[in-house]
Design an enzyme around this catalytic site. Structure first.
Site, PDB file in Angstrom:
ATOM      1  N   ASP A  29     -41.776 -39.465 -35.907  1.00  0.00           N
ATOM      2  CA  ASP A  29     -41.247 -40.159 -34.733  1.00  0.00           C
ATOM      3  C   ASP A  29     -41.363 -39.215 -33.538  1.00  0.00           C
ATOM      4  O   ASP A  29     -41.007 -38.043 -33.629  1.00  0.00           O
ATOM      5  CB  ASP A  29     -39.783 -40.565 -34.978  1.00  0.00           C
ATOM      6  CG  ASP A  29     -39.278 -41.534 -33.929  1.00  0.00           C
ATOM      7  OD1 ASP A  29     -39.364 -41.201 -32.717  1.00  0.00           O
ATOM      8  OD2 ASP A  29     -38.803 -42.612 -34.293  1.00  0.00           O
ATOM      9  N   ILE A  30     -41.880 -39.731 -32.442  1.00  0.00           N
ATOM     10  CA  ILE A  30     -42.136 -38.907 -31.252  1.00  0.00           C
ATOM     11  C   ILE A  30     -40.819 -38.470 -30.575  1.00  0.00           C
ATOM     12  O   ILE A  30     -40.809 -37.502 -29.829  1.00  0.00           O
ATOM     13  CB  ILE A  30     -43.053 -39.682 -30.258  1.00  0.00           C
ATOM     14  CG1 ILE A  30     -43.791 -38.747 -29.328  1.00  0.00           C
ATOM     15  CG2 ILE A  30     -42.301 -40.738 -29.489  1.00  0.00           C
ATOM     16  CD1 ILE A  30     -44.860 -37.945 -29.993  1.00  0.00           C
ATOM     17  N   GLU A  88     -37.167 -51.791 -30.821  1.00  0.00           N
ATOM     18  CA  GLU A  88     -38.016 -51.293 -29.736  1.00  0.00           C
ATOM     19  C   GLU A  88     -39.485 -51.660 -29.962  1.00  0.00           C
ATOM     20  O   GLU A  88     -40.147 -52.151 -29.053  1.00  0.00           O
ATOM     21  CB  GLU A  88     -37.864 -49.758 -29.693  1.00  0.00           C
ATOM     22  CG  GLU A  88     -38.385 -49.095 -28.455  1.00  0.00           C
ATOM     23  CD  GLU A  88     -38.291 -47.580 -28.592  1.00  0.00           C
ATOM     24  OE1 GLU A  88     -39.322 -46.908 -28.399  1.00  0.00           O
ATOM     25  OE2 GLU A  88     -37.197 -47.072 -28.902  1.00  0.00           O
ATOM     26  N   HIS A  93     -41.091 -51.110 -39.523  1.00  0.00           N
ATOM     27  CA  HIS A  93     -41.141 -49.682 -39.864  1.00  0.00           C
ATOM     28  C   HIS A  93     -39.811 -49.226 -40.428  1.00  0.00           C
ATOM     29  O   HIS A  93     -38.765 -49.775 -40.112  1.00  0.00           O
ATOM     30  CB  HIS A  93     -41.525 -48.823 -38.652  1.00  0.00           C
ATOM     31  CG  HIS A  93     -40.684 -49.055 -37.437  1.00  0.00           C
ATOM     32  ND1 HIS A  93     -40.881 -50.126 -36.596  1.00  0.00           N
ATOM     33  CD2 HIS A  93     -39.648 -48.361 -36.915  1.00  0.00           C
ATOM     34  CE1 HIS A  93     -40.004 -50.087 -35.609  1.00  0.00           C
ATOM     35  NE2 HIS A  93     -39.225 -49.018 -35.780  1.00  0.00           N
ATOM     36  N   HIS A  95     -37.362 -45.866 -40.800  1.00  0.00           N
ATOM     37  CA  HIS A  95     -37.069 -44.502 -40.338  1.00  0.00           C
ATOM     38  C   HIS A  95     -36.603 -43.681 -41.541  1.00  0.00           C
ATOM     39  O   HIS A  95     -35.705 -44.116 -42.276  1.00  0.00           O
ATOM     40  CB  HIS A  95     -35.923 -44.499 -39.322  1.00  0.00           C
ATOM     41  CG  HIS A  95     -36.218 -45.180 -38.020  1.00  0.00           C
ATOM     42  ND1 HIS A  95     -36.533 -44.485 -36.872  1.00  0.00           N
ATOM     43  CD2 HIS A  95     -36.222 -46.487 -37.677  1.00  0.00           C
ATOM     44  CE1 HIS A  95     -36.711 -45.342 -35.878  1.00  0.00           C
ATOM     45  NE2 HIS A  95     -36.527 -46.572 -36.334  1.00  0.00           N
TER      46      HIS A  95
HETATM   47  P1  AMP Z   1     -37.057 -49.092 -33.293  1.00  0.00           P
HETATM   48  O1  AMP Z   1     -38.108 -50.160 -33.034  1.00  0.00           O
HETATM   49  O2  AMP Z   1     -35.760 -49.441 -32.621  1.00  0.00           O
HETATM   50  O3  AMP Z   1     -36.893 -48.808 -34.761  1.00  0.00           O
HETATM   51  O4  AMP Z   1     -37.555 -47.745 -32.596  1.00  0.00           O
HETATM   52  C1  AMP Z   1     -38.928 -47.415 -32.519  1.00  0.00           C
HETATM   53  C2  AMP Z   1     -39.115 -45.937 -32.817  1.00  0.00           C
HETATM   54  O5  AMP Z   1     -40.494 -45.654 -32.618  1.00  0.00           O
HETATM   55  C3  AMP Z   1     -38.333 -44.976 -31.891  1.00  0.00           C
HETATM   56  O6  AMP Z   1     -37.588 -44.077 -32.691  1.00  0.00           O
HETATM   57  C4  AMP Z   1     -39.426 -44.272 -31.082  1.00  0.00           C
HETATM   58  O7  AMP Z   1     -39.114 -42.920 -30.791  1.00  0.00           O
HETATM   59  C5  AMP Z   1     -40.626 -44.399 -32.002  1.00  0.00           C
HETATM   60  N1  AMP Z   1     -41.904 -44.389 -31.301  1.00  0.00           N
HETATM   61  C6  AMP Z   1     -42.281 -45.157 -30.263  1.00  0.00           C
HETATM   62  N2  AMP Z   1     -43.532 -44.875 -29.873  1.00  0.00           N
HETATM   63  C7  AMP Z   1     -43.965 -43.884 -30.705  1.00  0.00           C
HETATM   64  C8  AMP Z   1     -45.191 -43.153 -30.812  1.00  0.00           C
HETATM   65  N3  AMP Z   1     -46.232 -43.376 -29.998  1.00  0.00           N
HETATM   66  N4  AMP Z   1     -45.276 -42.211 -31.785  1.00  0.00           N
HETATM   67  C9  AMP Z   1     -44.242 -41.969 -32.610  1.00  0.00           C
HETATM   68  N5  AMP Z   1     -43.068 -42.637 -32.562  1.00  0.00           N
HETATM   69  C10 AMP Z   1     -42.926 -43.582 -31.615  1.00  0.00           C
END
Ligand code: AMP
Length: 138
Positions: A29-30, A88, A93, A95
């Site tokens: 995760d970025i 988001e 996905h 975590h």
């Molecule tokens: P959620 O959809 O609420 O589970 O959150 C999306 C997750 O994706 C967040 O923790 C972001 O930090 C992560 N994220 C978004 N864009 C990227 C990326 N380009 N590379 C890695 N992680 C990402």
């Protein structure tokens, strides 16, 4: 429009990849909660995790288990925590977050600040445990 995760899987956007199999892809995760925070995603783009087919869901969760084992080997932690939000990014996905305390799995708290070099070192360490434990995936 493909999701940002589909673009990562296609190699159009860079990621700190840790593992991949036929159906799934895992990367850091970025914006990690803790160093070693990994996202595990199905290659077939589906928004809501519970809309995956039974086969896709089973494949994703089994793959996540293997990645979690590698995270536990590569990062000092008591356990690897699991969370599904998807608020988001509209691409299912999981975590995986290394935990030393309950408060480490707090998406509203302060996130870890991990430099690019350290992100790469952690990704390489997790990837190396994956290769060691599950050479059939590579
Ligand atoms: P959620 O959809 O609420 O589970 O959150 C999306 C997750 O994706 C967040 O923790 C972001 O930090 C992560 N994220 C978004 N864009 C990227 C990326 N380009 N590379 C890695 N992680 C990402």
């Amino acid at each position: 429009m493909p999701s940002i995760f589909s673009r990562i899987i296609a190699g159009e956007i860079p990621s700190y990849k840790v593992a991949e199999d036929e159906n799934n892809y895992a990367f850091l995760d970025i914006n990690p909660l803790r160093p070693g925070h990994v996202l595990v995603v199905p290659k077939h783009e589906t928004d809501y995790i519970f809309d995956l087919t039974d086969e896709e869901y089973a494949s994703l969760t089994l793959f996540a288990k293997r990645v979690a084992e590698a995270v536990k080997c590569a990062v000092t932690c008591k356990r690897v925590g699991v969370a599904v939000l998807g608020m988001e990014v509209p691409h299912a996905h999981i975590h995986l977050v290394p935990l030393n305390a309950e408060s480490d799995l707090n998406f509203f708290g302060e996130h870890a600040k991990v430099e690019a070099e350290e992100m790469q070192r952690i990704a390489d360490a997790i990837a190396s445990h994956m290769t060691e434990n599950h050479p059939e995936l590579f």
